[in-house]
Design a protein around this motif. Structure first.
Motif, short mmCIF file in Angstrom:
data_model
loop_
_atom_site.label_atom_id
_atom_site.label_comp_id
_atom_site.label_asym_id
_atom_site.label_seq_id
_atom_site.Cartn_x
_atom_site.Cartn_y
_atom_site.Cartn_z
N LYS A 61 39.41 92.41 14.29
CA LYS A 61 38.87 93.74 13.99
C LYS A 61 38.93 94.64 15.22
CE LYS A 61 34.75 96.05 12.15
NZ LYS A 61 33.41 95.86 11.54
N MET A 62 38.54 94.09 16.38
CA MET A 62 38.58 94.88 17.60
C MET A 62 40.02 95.18 18.01
SD MET A 62 35.50 95.51 17.99
CE MET A 62 35.89 96.58 19.37
N ALA A 63 40.92 94.21 17.82
CA ALA A 63 42.32 94.42 18.17
C ALA A 63 42.93 95.55 17.34
CB ALA A 63 43.12 93.13 17.98
N VAL A 64 42.66 95.54 16.03
CA VAL A 64 43.20 96.59 15.16
C VAL A 64 42.60 97.94 15.52
CG1 VAL A 64 43.24 97.42 12.77
CG2 VAL A 64 43.75 95.01 13.27
N LYS A 65 41.30 97.96 15.79
CA LYS A 65 40.63 99.22 16.14
C LYS A 65 41.22 99.81 17.42
CE LYS A 65 36.06 101.15 17.21
NZ LYS A 65 34.59 100.85 17.35
N VAL A 66 41.37 98.98 18.46
CA VAL A 66 41.90 99.47 19.74
C VAL A 66 43.37 99.84 19.61
CG1 VAL A 66 42.38 98.83 22.14
CG2 VAL A 66 40.20 98.20 21.09
N ALA A 67 44.13 99.03 18.87
CA ALA A 67 45.56 99.31 18.70
C ALA A 67 45.76 100.67 18.02
CB ALA A 67 46.21 98.20 17.87
N ARG A 68 44.97 100.95 17.02
CA ARG A 68 45.08 102.23 16.34
C ARG A 68 44.69 103.38 17.26
NH1 ARG A 68 42.48 100.06 10.65
NH2 ARG A 68 44.46 99.44 9.67
N LYS A 69 43.64 103.17 18.04
CA LYS A 69 43.18 104.23 18.95
C LYS A 69 44.21 104.53 20.03
CE LYS A 69 39.31 105.44 21.99
NZ LYS A 69 38.00 104.99 22.54
N LEU A 70 44.87 103.48 20.53
CA LEU A 70 45.84 103.66 21.62
C LEU A 70 47.25 103.96 21.12
CD1 LEU A 70 44.77 100.76 24.04
CD2 LEU A 70 44.12 103.18 24.14
N GLY A 71 47.45 103.85 19.81
CA GLY A 71 48.79 104.07 19.27
C GLY A 71 49.72 102.89 19.45
N CYS A 72 49.16 101.69 19.57
CA CYS A 72 50.00 100.49 19.70
C CYS A 72 50.66 100.17 18.37
CB CYS A 72 49.16 99.29 20.15
SG CYS A 72 48.35 99.51 21.74
N ASP A 73 51.92 99.79 18.40
CA ASP A 73 52.62 99.45 17.17
C ASP A 73 52.89 97.96 17.04
OD1 ASP A 73 54.38 99.62 19.26
OD2 ASP A 73 55.55 101.26 18.41
N ALA A 74 52.22 97.15 17.89
CA ALA A 74 52.32 95.69 17.76
C ALA A 74 51.07 95.05 18.33
CB ALA A 74 53.56 95.17 18.48
N ILE A 75 50.63 93.97 17.68
CA ILE A 75 49.51 93.15 18.17
C ILE A 75 50.00 91.73 18.32
CG2 ILE A 75 47.22 92.23 17.65
CD1 ILE A 75 46.64 94.75 16.04
N VAL A 76 49.85 91.20 19.53
CA VAL A 76 50.31 89.84 19.81
C VAL A 76 49.10 88.97 20.15
CG1 VAL A 76 51.69 88.39 21.36
CG2 VAL A 76 52.54 90.63 20.65
N HIS A 77 49.01 87.80 19.54
CA HIS A 77 48.00 86.82 19.94
C HIS A 77 48.71 85.53 20.31
CE1 HIS A 77 48.11 84.60 16.07
NE2 HIS A 77 48.24 85.79 15.51
N THR A 78 47.96 84.48 20.63
CA THR A 78 48.59 83.30 21.24
C THR A 78 48.24 81.99 20.55
OG1 THR A 78 46.77 83.06 22.84
CG2 THR A 78 48.65 84.42 23.50
N ALA A 79 47.82 82.05 19.30
CA ALA A 79 47.56 80.81 18.56
C ALA A 79 48.87 80.07 18.31
CB ALA A 79 46.87 81.12 17.24
N ASN A 80 48.77 78.75 18.14
CA ASN A 80 49.97 77.96 17.85
C ASN A 80 49.80 77.15 16.57
OD1 ASN A 80 48.63 75.44 18.57
ND2 ASN A 80 48.85 76.08 20.70
#
Length: 405
Positions: free
Chosen positions: A114-133
């Motif tokens: 939720k925080m990643a999507v909120k910040v990505a939208r605010k900053l105009g990021c067009d990709a979200i990367v995490h590190t789960a395997n």
């Protein structure tokens, strides 16, 4: 850029020239630091987002690693959000995996997403990367939550299909001058609700060893009390005070982790399934979760009708399953949560325990609207006496009882 799931480092290659700004979830650990390296080598603009849900952030380390790879660091304290939006509902839903141990990352991953999507939208990021395997259930929980929240850019983890050993990642970072990471041992994840561990000496369920140093909340104390009377107060389904002292939820949980953990209460070991059906062993400690869910169950049993409780118990399994399977923001879990929340509005009162090493003995359940009996003989006698009252006297007796209540 259209929505696409990131599954490998080749997918990061495809993002070059197509992606203006990448947000990556960043813990400061080996996996997230290695991803920063890969993003930097592709000359992508990166914001490294660290979300604190109670594990504690080493700000200096985060700044050093993010700066090393030219990423912009953003740190958010989400402990209050995690407590209110995830932990409080989990208490009401009695969220235990197969009834064995309190769920944990199933609660924290939706908040991170939720925080990643909120910040990505605010900053105009067009990709979200995490590190789960592949061996971590966080993969489907993070991907599921980001998708359910309607993020329109690319998202996912390159570790889903690009498999590297811990040693390979350590060597690559060492060559660049980062020497802080160590060879593979036990892997851990923590938040204010639970600390959980896997891998290393915990890999094989047929014979595993848990180092005593692994535990923090339930560690042996030199001057631990032999016994302690603990009182927990709930109001409308939420814990509000301990031993008569009003507390907000975050400090209340921290207090109980320390107080209850001092008696080595709240250790768990058990298997959890992966998306393909395989099982992995996890070890956990969750003292506050142990006592809060137990106290809540006693109080709701005291005030709720038996049929309502039976239906709620069945729906608790559904609530937990949806959380575990990564459907936190799905309509089904949210609908069940609304039922559970409404059923829990009457849960107000106090529960008292006597704590001793390894055990918590129930001493008292007290609520202002009880369905329990306090004097069975008197109750049985009243049934017999009331059966012979004239209708008018019976009505007057009921009115007096309702007025008293």
């Amino acid at each position: 850029m259209s929505t696409r799931i990131i599954r490998s480092f080749a997918d990061l290659d495809a993002m070059q020239g197509q992606t203006d700004h990448v947000l990556t979830l960043f813990s400061g650990g080996l996996d997230s630091s290695y991803v920063l390296k890969e993003l930097a080598q592709r000359h992508l603009r990166v914001t490294a987002l660290s979300v604190d849900v109670g594990e504690g952030c080493q700000l200096h380390d985060l700044q050093e690693i993010a700066g090393f790879f030219g990423a912009t660091l953003k740190v958010i304290d989400a402990r209050e959000m995690f407590a209110r939006e995830a932990v409080a509902p989990a208490i009401r839903a009695q969220a235990r995996y197969l009834g064995i141990y309190p769920i944990s990352s199933s609660l924290s991953r939706p908040i991170l997403a939720k925080m990643a999507v909120k910040v990505a939208r605010k900053l105009g990021c067009d990709a979200i990367v995490h590190t789960a395997n592949q061996s971590q259930n966080s993969l489907r929980r993070l991907n599921g939550a980001i998708g359910q929240l309607g993020f329109q850019g690319c998202y996912g983890t390159p570790y889903e299909r690009s498999v590297l050993t811990r040693e390979e990642k350590i060597d690559a970072l060492r060559l660049l001058g980062l020497t802080r990471f160590q060879a593979r041992g036990i892997s851990g994840d923590a938040n204010l609700w639970c600390r959980e561990f896997e891998s290393g000496s915990l890999d094989n369920p047929e014979g595993f060893w848990v180092p005593p140093s692994l535990f923090e909340w339930t560690r042996t104390r030199e001057r631990a009390p032999e016994a302690w009377e603990l009182q927990i107060e709930f109001r409308q389904g939420e814990p509000v005070a301990v031993d008569g002292e009003a507390m907000e939820l975050v400090p209340l949980i921290a207090h109980l982790n320390d107080t209850v953990g001092a008696f080595q209460i709240g250790r768990y070991s058990g298997l959890e399934h992966l998306a393909g059906g395989e099982k992995v062993l996890e070890v956990r400690e969750a003292p506050a979760a142990t006592v809060l869910m137990d106290a809540f169950r006693h109080l709701e049993t005291a005030v709720l009708d038996a049929e309502l409780l039976r239906e709620k118990v069945a729906l608790e399994l559904l609530w937990t399953r949806e959380a575990v399977e990564g459907r936190w923001f799905g309509t089904l879990r949210q609908s069940v949560d609304a039922f559970i929340r409404h059923a829990s509005d009457k849960v107000t009162g106090t529960v008292t325990y006597q704590l001793r090493p390894g055990a918590m003995d129930l001493c008292s359940i007290k609520t202002s609207q009880p369905l329990y009996l306090t004097d069975r003989d008197r109750w049985e006698k009243s049934l017999v006496d009331d059966a012979f009252l004239p209708p008018a006297q019976w009505a007057n007796l009921q009115q007096r009882e309702e007025s008293f209540a």
